[in-house]
Design a protein around this motif. Structure first.
Motif, PDB file in Angstrom:
ATOM      1  N   LEU A  93      19.370 -19.948  20.071  1.00 26.74           N
ATOM      2  CA  LEU A  93      20.472 -20.648  19.414  1.00 26.74           C
ATOM      3  C   LEU A  93      20.440 -22.138  19.734  1.00 26.74           C
ATOM      4  O   LEU A  93      20.676 -22.970  18.846  1.00 26.74           O
ATOM      5  CB  LEU A  93      21.817 -20.035  19.806  1.00 26.74           C
ATOM      6  CG  LEU A  93      22.075 -18.628  19.271  1.00 26.74           C
ATOM      7  CD1 LEU A  93      23.393 -18.092  19.821  1.00 26.74           C
ATOM      8  CD2 LEU A  93      22.047 -18.595  17.752  1.00 26.74           C
ATOM      9  N   ARG A  94      20.143 -22.487  20.973  1.00 27.32           N
ATOM     10  CA  ARG A  94      20.017 -23.910  21.329  1.00 27.32           C
ATOM     11  C   ARG A  94      18.871 -24.551  20.550  1.00 27.32           C
ATOM     12  O   ARG A  94      19.002 -25.668  20.048  1.00 27.32           O
ATOM     13  CB  ARG A  94      19.802 -24.066  22.837  1.00 27.32           C
ATOM     14  CG  ARG A  94      21.042 -23.821  23.660  1.00 27.32           C
ATOM     15  CD  ARG A  94      20.799 -24.056  25.161  1.00 27.32           C
ATOM     16  NE  ARG A  94      21.937 -23.647  25.934  1.00 27.32           N
ATOM     17  CZ  ARG A  94      22.019 -22.528  26.662  1.00 27.32           C
ATOM     18  NH1 ARG A  94      20.977 -21.704  26.734  1.00 27.32           N
ATOM     19  NH2 ARG A  94      23.115 -22.233  27.323  1.00 27.32           N
ATOM     20  N   ALA A  95      17.754 -23.847  20.434  1.00 28.56           N
ATOM     21  CA  ALA A  95      16.601 -24.368  19.695  1.00 28.56           C
ATOM     22  C   ALA A  95      16.929 -24.566  18.218  1.00 28.56           C
ATOM     23  O   ALA A  95      16.345 -25.439  17.560  1.00 28.56           O
ATOM     24  CB  ALA A  95      15.399 -23.428  19.843  1.00 28.56           C
ATOM     25  N   GLN A  96      17.866 -23.801  17.710  1.00 28.32           N
ATOM     26  CA  GLN A  96      18.284 -23.928  16.308  1.00 28.32           C
ATOM     27  C   GLN A  96      19.376 -24.991  16.126  1.00 28.32           C
ATOM     28  O   GLN A  96      19.867 -25.186  15.024  1.00 28.32           O
ATOM     29  CB  GLN A  96      18.796 -22.578  15.793  1.00 28.32           C
ATOM     30  CG  GLN A  96      17.739 -21.494  15.737  1.00 28.32           C
ATOM     31  CD  GLN A  96      16.693 -21.752  14.680  1.00 28.32           C
ATOM     32  OE1 GLN A  96      16.970 -22.330  13.639  1.00 28.32           O
ATOM     33  NE2 GLN A  96      15.469 -21.333  14.951  1.00 28.32           N
ATOM     34  N   GLY A  97      19.775 -25.646  17.220  1.00 29.79           N
ATOM     35  CA  GLY A  97      20.762 -26.713  17.135  1.00 29.79           C
ATOM     36  C   GLY A  97      22.214 -26.261  17.166  1.00 29.79           C
ATOM     37  O   GLY A  97      23.119 -27.054  16.889  1.00 29.79           O
ATOM     38  N   MET A  98      22.461 -25.024  17.537  1.00 28.48           N
ATOM     39  CA  MET A  98      23.837 -24.528  17.600  1.00 28.48           C
ATOM     40  C   MET A  98      24.547 -25.137  18.815  1.00 28.48           C
ATOM     41  O   MET A  98      23.920 -25.430  19.826  1.00 28.48           O
ATOM     42  CB  MET A  98      23.861 -22.999  17.705  1.00 28.48           C
ATOM     43  CG  MET A  98      23.201 -22.261  16.546  1.00 28.48           C
ATOM     44  SD  MET A  98      24.038 -22.477  14.965  1.00 28.48           S
ATOM     45  CE  MET A  98      22.972 -23.674  14.175  1.00 28.48           C
ATOM     46  N   THR A  99      25.864 -25.320  18.696  1.00 32.77           N
ATOM     47  CA  THR A  99      26.635 -25.885  19.801  1.00 32.77           C
ATOM     48  C   THR A  99      27.576 -24.869  20.449  1.00 32.77           C
ATOM     49  O   THR A  99      28.110 -25.120  21.524  1.00 32.77           O
ATOM     50  CB  THR A  99      27.455 -27.101  19.333  1.00 32.77           C
ATOM     51  OG1 THR A  99      28.327 -26.702  18.278  1.00 32.77           O
ATOM     52  CG2 THR A  99      26.533 -28.216  18.851  1.00 32.77           C
ATOM     53  N   ILE A 100      27.792 -23.740  19.785  1.00 32.44           N
ATOM     54  CA  ILE A 100      28.652 -22.681  20.312  1.00 32.44           C
ATOM     55  C   ILE A 100      27.979 -21.340  20.044  1.00 32.44           C
ATOM     56  O   ILE A 100      27.458 -21.113  18.950  1.00 32.44           O
ATOM     57  CB  ILE A 100      30.045 -22.681  19.655  1.00 32.44           C
ATOM     58  CG1 ILE A 100      30.778 -23.994  19.960  1.00 32.44           C
ATOM     59  CG2 ILE A 100      30.881 -21.480  20.102  1.00 32.44           C
ATOM     60  CD1 ILE A 100      32.068 -24.160  19.202  1.00 32.44           C
ATOM     61  N   ALA A 101      28.011 -20.459  21.039  1.00 31.03           N
ATOM     62  CA  ALA A 101      27.588 -19.074  20.849  1.00 31.03           C
ATOM     63  C   ALA A 101      28.841 -18.215  20.800  1.00 31.03           C
ATOM     64  O   ALA A 101      29.783 -18.429  21.565  1.00 31.03           O
ATOM     65  CB  ALA A 101      26.687 -18.619  21.990  1.00 31.03           C
TER      66      ALA A 101
END
Length: 139
Positions: A93-101
């Motif tokens: 998710l971080r690699a995809q640029g997400m800021t919240i899980a």
């Protein structure tokens, strides 16, 4: 154990694992388990010496990555595989640029997700006849 967790397009294998855990073991209706989101999702597959033993599904919704359909076969529970799947999901998710899980935890598993840094959010609700609660983690 020789565990590997990798992204996969092998949706059939992930669905088989989910069938074993959610439909057969937990009694989730097939209509609730199988949906139209698999093709758009990122799937993680956990294998032990090449044998599928767990999976997770990631949906990208704006800046929020939703972790769902997390399952581990009974033979591999208690080994740390579930935590490893969640950590791999967070890396992706971080690699995809997400800021919240975000995820919907079965209420019996809230403590598990809290130990991984998630915080409960909102009220308890029923999903497929099982009590759940949303949980979030800033990335």
């Amino acid at each position: 154990m020789t565990i590997q967790i990798t992204p996969t397009r092998d949706i059939a294998t992930c669905r088989h694992l989910r069938r074993v855990v959610f439909i057969e073991e937990q009694g989730v209706p097939e209509a609730d388990e199988i949906d139209d989101k698999d093709d758009a999702a990122i799937h993680l597959l956990a294998t032990d010496a090449g044998r599928p033993v767990g999976s997770a599904r990631l949906l990208l919704l704006g800046q929020t990555g939703k972790i769902g359909r997390v399952c581990v076969l009974p033979s591999h529970r208690g080994t740390g595989l579930g935590a490893a799947l969640i950590r791999a999901a967070l890396v992706e998710l971080r690699a995809q640029g997400m800021t919240i899980a975000k995820l919907g935890s079965q209420t019996h598993a809230i403590g598990f997700y809290e130990r991984l840094g998630f915080t409960p959010a909102g009220p308890e609700y029923m999903d497929a006849g099982i009590p759940h609660r949303d949980m979030t983690l800033p990335l």
